[in-house]
Design a protein around this motif. Structure first.
Motif, PDB file in Angstrom:
ATOM      1  N   ALA A  52       0.858  -1.163  -0.202  1.00  0.00           N
ATOM      2  CA  ALA A  52      -0.044  -0.114   0.127  1.00  0.00           C
ATOM      3  C   ALA A  52       0.945   1.153  -0.124  1.00  0.00           C
ATOM      4  O   ALA A  52       1.805   1.219   0.538  1.00  0.00           O
ATOM      5  N   GLY A  53       0.483   2.337  -0.704  1.00  0.00           N
ATOM      6  CA  GLY A  53       0.963   3.689  -0.634  1.00  0.00           C
ATOM      7  C   GLY A  53       2.197   3.725  -1.570  1.00  0.00           C
ATOM      8  O   GLY A  53       2.459   2.943  -2.284  1.00  0.00           O
ATOM      9  N   VAL A  54       2.921   5.050  -1.212  1.00  0.00           N
ATOM     10  CA  VAL A  54       4.089   5.333  -2.040  1.00  0.00           C
ATOM     11  C   VAL A  54       4.974   5.663  -0.963  1.00  0.00           C
ATOM     12  O   VAL A  54       4.783   5.860   0.174  1.00  0.00           O
ATOM     13  N   LYS A  55       6.364   5.571  -1.305  1.00  0.00           N
ATOM     14  CA  LYS A  55       7.601   5.702  -0.589  1.00  0.00           C
ATOM     15  C   LYS A  55       8.589   6.603  -0.939  1.00  0.00           C
ATOM     16  O   LYS A  55       8.814   6.974  -2.099  1.00  0.00           O
ATOM     17  N   ALA A  56       9.177   7.203  -0.074  1.00  0.00           N
ATOM     18  CA  ALA A  56      10.483   8.030  -0.471  1.00  0.00           C
ATOM     19  C   ALA A  56      11.540   7.722   0.745  1.00  0.00           C
ATOM     20  O   ALA A  56      11.285   7.331   1.729  1.00  0.00           O
ATOM     21  N   ARG A  57      12.800   8.000   0.418  1.00  0.00           N
ATOM     22  CA  ARG A  57      13.932   7.974   1.335  1.00  0.00           C
ATOM     23  C   ARG A  57      14.602   9.183   1.390  1.00  0.00           C
ATOM     24  O   ARG A  57      14.762   9.919   0.246  1.00  0.00           O
ATOM     25  N   LEU A  58      14.895   9.886   2.429  1.00  0.00           N
ATOM     26  CA  LEU A  58      15.681  11.095   2.409  1.00  0.00           C
ATOM     27  C   LEU A  58      16.648  10.881   3.742  1.00  0.00           C
ATOM     28  O   LEU A  58      16.689  10.157   4.544  1.00  0.00           O
ATOM     29  N   TYR A  59      17.455  11.875   3.364  1.00  0.00           N
ATOM     30  CA  TYR A  59      18.862  11.873   4.406  1.00  0.00           C
ATOM     31  C   TYR A  59      18.782  13.143   5.073  1.00  0.00           C
ATOM     32  O   TYR A  59      18.405  14.158   4.549  1.00  0.00           O
ATOM     33  N   ALA A  60      18.832  12.974   6.509  1.00  0.00           N
ATOM     34  CA  ALA A  60      18.990  14.359   7.297  1.00  0.00           C
ATOM     35  C   ALA A  60      20.130  14.712   8.150  1.00  0.00           C
ATOM     36  O   ALA A  60      20.335  13.640   8.882  1.00  0.00           O
ATOM     37  N   ASN A  61      20.279  15.647   8.688  1.00  0.00           N
ATOM     38  CA  ASN A  61      21.157  16.048   9.675  1.00  0.00           C
ATOM     39  C   ASN A  61      20.471  16.738  10.574  1.00  0.00           C
ATOM     40  O   ASN A  61      19.873  17.972  10.580  1.00  0.00           O
ATOM     41  N   VAL A  62      20.033  15.971  11.735  1.00  0.00           N
ATOM     42  CA  VAL A  62      19.134  16.820  12.734  1.00  0.00           C
ATOM     43  C   VAL A  62      19.823  17.848  13.573  1.00  0.00           C
ATOM     44  O   VAL A  62      19.012  18.600  14.222  1.00  0.00           O
ATOM     45  N   HIS A  63      21.009  17.995  13.388  1.00  0.00           N
ATOM     46  CA  HIS A  63      21.775  18.924  14.208  1.00  0.00           C
ATOM     47  C   HIS A  63      21.994  20.254  13.516  1.00  0.00           C
ATOM     48  O   HIS A  63      22.439  21.193  13.865  1.00  0.00           O
ATOM     49  N   ARG A  64      21.594  20.306  12.239  1.00  0.00           N
ATOM     50  CA  ARG A  64      21.959  21.630  11.248  1.00  0.00           C
ATOM     51  C   ARG A  64      20.645  21.835  10.754  1.00  0.00           C
ATOM     52  O   ARG A  64      19.794  21.256  10.091  1.00  0.00           O
ATOM     53  N   HIS A  65      20.566  23.304  10.725  1.00  0.00           N
ATOM     54  CA  HIS A  65      19.195  23.749  10.244  1.00  0.00           C
ATOM     55  C   HIS A  65      19.695  24.044   8.861  1.00  0.00           C
ATOM     56  O   HIS A  65      20.688  24.329   8.262  1.00  0.00           O
ATOM     57  N   PRO A  66      18.577  23.975   7.935  1.00  0.00           N
ATOM     58  CA  PRO A  66      18.728  24.147   6.484  1.00  0.00           C
ATOM     59  C   PRO A  66      19.397  25.432   6.094  1.00  0.00           C
ATOM     60  O   PRO A  66      20.184  25.517   4.930  1.00  0.00           O
ATOM     61  N   ASP A  67      19.449  26.566   6.902  1.00  0.00           N
ATOM     62  CA  ASP A  67      20.075  27.764   6.673  1.00  0.00           C
ATOM     63  C   ASP A  67      21.568  27.712   6.802  1.00  0.00           C
ATOM     64  O   ASP A  67      22.143  28.709   6.600  1.00  0.00           O
ATOM     65  N   THR A  68      22.041  26.538   7.463  1.00  0.00           N
ATOM     66  CA  THR A  68      23.421  26.672   7.807  1.00  0.00           C
ATOM     67  C   THR A  68      24.211  26.228   6.653  1.00  0.00           C
ATOM     68  O   THR A  68      23.920  25.328   5.970  1.00  0.00           O
ATOM     69  N   THR A  69      25.232  27.037   6.271  1.00  0.00           N
ATOM     70  CA  THR A  69      25.869  26.625   5.247  1.00  0.00           C
ATOM     71  C   THR A  69      27.221  25.819   5.300  1.00  0.00           C
ATOM     72  O   THR A  69      27.895  25.380   4.392  1.00  0.00           O
ATOM     73  N   ASN A  70      27.685  25.747   6.670  1.00  0.00           N
ATOM     74  CA  ASN A  70      28.942  24.813   6.854  1.00  0.00           C
ATOM     75  C   ASN A  70      28.348  23.644   7.549  1.00  0.00           C
ATOM     76  O   ASN A  70      27.612  23.224   8.293  1.00  0.00           O
TER      77      ASN A  70
END
Length: 70
Positions: A52-70
């Motif tokens: 059932a349903g559709v799926k996706a996989r993503l990778y994240a760094n939970v210590h870094r906000h998306p606006d962080t450049t380093n």
């Protein structure tokens, strides 16, 4: 799907598998996650025959906000 060790090589790195009823829902979740954390962004969505349903996989760094450049 195989999870490469580099994607979870240090604290704060996660691999998230998202399953939802439809592509729009799964993409909305990925968008919300990328607003919160640095992620791999909106990734391809797929269906698995017989499941059932559709799926996706993503990778994240939970210590870094998306606006962080380093």
């Amino acid at each position: 799907m195989h999870i490469d060790e580099q994607h979870i090589a240090e604290p704060g790195l996660v691999v998230l598998d998202v399953t939802g009823a439809d592509e729009d829902t799964v993409r909305a979740v990925m968008d919300a996650l990328q607003q919160q954390w640095a992620t791999s962004g909106i990734t391809p969505v797929w269906r698995t025959p017989g499941e059932a349903g559709v799926k996706a996989r993503l990778y994240a760094n939970v210590h870094r906000h998306p606006d962080t450049t380093n």
